[in-house]
Design an enzyme around this catalytic site. Sequence first.
Site, mmCIF file in Angstrom:
data_model
loop_
_atom_site.group_PDB
_atom_site.id
_atom_site.type_symbol
_atom_site.label_atom_id
_atom_site.label_comp_id
_atom_site.label_asym_id
_atom_site.label_seq_id
_atom_site.Cartn_x
_atom_site.Cartn_y
_atom_site.Cartn_z
ATOM 1 N N ARG A 94 0.869 -1.186 0.000
ATOM 2 C CA ARG A 94 0.000 0.000 0.000
ATOM 3 C C ARG A 94 0.892 1.219 0.000
ATOM 4 N NH1 ARG A 94 -2.652 0.454 5.094
ATOM 5 N NH2 ARG A 94 -1.206 2.160 5.384
ATOM 6 N N GLU A 109 5.024 6.864 2.406
ATOM 7 C CA GLU A 109 5.836 5.643 2.429
ATOM 8 C C GLU A 109 5.103 4.580 1.647
ATOM 9 O OE1 GLU A 109 5.966 3.198 5.883
ATOM 10 O OE2 GLU A 109 3.903 3.578 6.425
ATOM 11 N N ASN A 121 4.131 0.538 2.120
ATOM 12 C CA ASN A 121 4.113 -0.561 3.083
ATOM 13 C C ASN A 121 4.165 -1.866 2.316
ATOM 14 O OD1 ASN A 121 3.256 1.049 5.651
ATOM 15 N ND2 ASN A 121 1.872 1.712 4.034
ATOM 16 N N SER A 124 -2.637 -2.941 6.001
ATOM 17 C CA SER A 124 -3.959 -3.317 6.501
ATOM 18 C C SER A 124 -5.072 -2.386 6.039
ATOM 19 C CB SER A 124 -3.922 -3.407 8.025
ATOM 20 O OG SER A 124 -3.489 -2.190 8.550
ATOM 21 N N LYS A 157 12.453 2.434 5.402
ATOM 22 C CA LYS A 157 12.578 3.881 5.191
ATOM 23 C C LYS A 157 13.923 4.217 4.535
ATOM 24 C CE LYS A 157 8.778 4.793 7.851
ATOM 25 N NZ LYS A 157 8.094 3.489 7.899
ATOM 26 N N LYS A 162 12.717 9.964 10.817
ATOM 27 C CA LYS A 162 12.094 8.635 10.823
ATOM 28 C C LYS A 162 13.094 7.521 11.093
ATOM 29 C CE LYS A 162 8.426 9.630 7.505
ATOM 30 N NZ LYS A 162 7.598 9.004 6.450
ATOM 31 N N GLU A 179 7.842 0.503 11.680
ATOM 32 C CA GLU A 179 6.534 0.547 11.037
ATOM 33 C C GLU A 179 5.459 0.646 12.102
ATOM 34 O OE1 GLU A 179 6.179 0.528 7.739
ATOM 35 O OE2 GLU A 179 8.335 0.330 7.464
ATOM 36 N N GLY A 180 4.253 0.950 11.643
ATOM 37 C CA GLY A 180 3.107 0.837 12.545
ATOM 38 C C GLY A 180 2.698 2.116 13.240
ATOM 39 N N ARG A 198 -7.516 7.572 5.093
ATOM 40 C CA ARG A 198 -7.509 7.687 6.556
ATOM 41 C C ARG A 198 -7.380 9.158 6.920
ATOM 42 N NH1 ARG A 198 -2.418 4.299 7.953
ATOM 43 N NH2 ARG A 198 -1.809 5.364 6.061
HETATM 44 P P1 ADP Z 1 4.815 4.124 9.730
HETATM 45 O O1 ADP Z 1 5.626 3.082 9.070
HETATM 46 O O2 ADP Z 1 4.982 4.181 11.194
HETATM 47 O O3 ADP Z 1 3.380 4.096 9.286
HETATM 48 P P2 ADP Z 1 4.987 6.599 8.201
HETATM 49 O O4 ADP Z 1 6.145 7.012 7.394
HETATM 50 O O5 ADP Z 1 3.790 6.147 7.438
HETATM 51 O O6 ADP Z 1 5.476 5.475 9.214
HETATM 52 O O7 ADP Z 1 4.573 7.767 9.172
HETATM 53 C C1 ADP Z 1 3.522 7.654 10.102
HETATM 54 C C2 ADP Z 1 2.606 8.844 10.001
HETATM 55 O O8 ADP Z 1 3.340 10.053 10.217
HETATM 56 C C3 ADP Z 1 1.956 9.006 8.645
HETATM 57 O O9 ADP Z 1 0.767 8.263 8.567
HETATM 58 C C4 ADP Z 1 1.722 10.487 8.587
HETATM 59 O O10 ADP Z 1 0.537 10.829 9.276
HETATM 60 C C5 ADP Z 1 2.899 11.071 9.357
HETATM 61 N N1 ADP Z 1 3.979 11.428 8.427
HETATM 62 C C6 ADP Z 1 4.947 10.609 7.978
HETATM 63 N N2 ADP Z 1 5.784 11.235 7.131
HETATM 64 C C7 ADP Z 1 5.341 12.491 7.047
HETATM 65 C C8 ADP Z 1 5.779 13.652 6.322
HETATM 66 N N3 ADP Z 1 6.840 13.601 5.535
HETATM 67 N N4 ADP Z 1 5.070 14.794 6.472
HETATM 68 C C9 ADP Z 1 3.994 14.836 7.288
HETATM 69 N N5 ADP Z 1 3.537 13.797 7.989
HETATM 70 C C10 ADP Z 1 4.188 12.624 7.878
HETATM 71 MG MG MG Z 2 2.572 4.596 7.482
#
Ligand code: ADP
Ligand code: MG
Length: 474
Positions: free
Chosen positions: A125, A144, A146, A151, A305, A364, A368-369, A450
């Site tokens: 996803r 990102e 996944n 899910s 990442k 970051k 994940e999660g 979401r």
């Molecule tokens: P995870 O693997 O924990 O899901 P993500 O990279 O998806 O990691 O980041 C988790 C959440 O943080 C995202 O769903 C988003 O809401 C926020 N986020 C992540 N990267 C960014 C970004 N570059 N700018 C703004 N919000 C972000």
């Molecule tokens: Mg995410």
Amino acid sequence: MAAPWEDVLRDEPAIQEAASMAVDAALLEGVLMRTEGEPNASDVVNYAPFTLLPSAVPSALFEQAYAVQQDFNLLVDAISQNKEFLERTLASTIKVDDFTARLFRIHVQVLEEGLAQSVFLGINRSDYMFDCGVDGTPALKQIEINTIAASFGGLTSRTAAVHGQVLKVLGKSKEASRLLPNNPSIGLALGIAKAWELYGSQSAVVMFLVEEVQRNIFDQRCVENELWNRNIRVIRKRFRDVFEKGSLDDAKRLYMDGQEVAVVYYREGYVPTNYDQQNWEARLLLERSRAVKCPDIATQLAGTKKVQQELSRPGTLERLLPGRAEAVARIRATFAGLYSLDMGEEGDKIAATAIADPDRFVLKPQREGGGNNLYGEELRQVLEKIRDSPERTSYILMDKIKPQPAMNYLLRAHSPLQVSECISELGIFGVYVRQGKEMVMNKAAGHLLRTKAIEHADGGVAAGVAVLDTPYLV
Ligand code: ADP
Ligand code: MG
């Protein structure tokens, strides 16, 4: 990006009525989750949190996200087969990040032994936000991708019906009829079914590898039921069961309790807390097997990442997808700024910039999660502490995406009904199947929207921050 329901947002009696109807509709449609108190029993269940109203999504960006999904499928698959790229890209990370290092060791071991698996199934996803540029024009930017346990493809297959009813109750039938049908659970199941078929044993089963705590079981059941409907047997097992009862025969066929397993679909195994020593051994057994793993360990590593950050370097996409200039351009158009914190001048420079201006970035780790990223003052403090230590290479930096907020109501069991300023994240499900060198399926399988209140920087639905939504194209 205003949705056409600004007029009803402050009409409290109408909102109250719509909200109580919406909750019942969600329960009827099966937008369900087990409770925090009893995550492993279905005697008492809740509705999964969702927005009262669908959120506006610019149709051009929505189409762009669908149009690039097959490219991302090809890219992830190409990375997973590129041992040198993974090795080089993750070299600095695995020195400091234990979890990635352990995954990597299994990857290397399995390759050295020789892959028994010849059919590959990817379910991913790709998540995006709509970045609001200086002139106010929104742009699609990837958060990102996944590549393991992505899910909510199941539950999101049922939210459009709920939102359609809400709009009707609010006197917006015309708008209700414009909500798009969306059923990722069928697309996911078709991918699993194809992999099962190519594995080539009628009596073999599909194994969902599930967590000890199974609050989100209904999401998985949606996919499971689509498989049963196609007369494919599904079993649900944990790492612990695999450790106790899993075995390989001479041809590395995987057996659970004497049943041959054709496909292992991981809804587990993506965070360090999923593993103890026995679970690592179980993971190794699965990876060594001939069964189709969704994903195999190389594909899981392709979703880190660190890999995402390396992809943004000039020339990398071109090398990974030779002869596919258009796909490369489509993919690159979705990238936000991503920066390596590897030791050296480049890393020193960006670390200093982020410390001076933390609100421009997200820090970051390789997790994940949800709930792991660092923002603002916290980002500054952490980065200042680790700026001269190799520990910083376990993180990447990313430009912070700044979407235009919109008002909505987030419906959650036992929470008061109140309007919130919200931002949304769009996910597109990708499904592909490869047999040897030949791609036999490559699809976009549906979407997930979401939405969360802006005061939460991080976190998804499972983390209790975001809620399920339906896009309303504008
Ligand atoms: P995870 O693997 O924990 O899901 P993500 O990279 O998806 O990691 O980041 C988790 C959440 O943080 C995202 O769903 C988003 O809401 C926020 N986020 C992540 N990267 C960014 C970004 N570059 N700018 C703004 N919000 C972000
Ligand atoms: Mg995410």
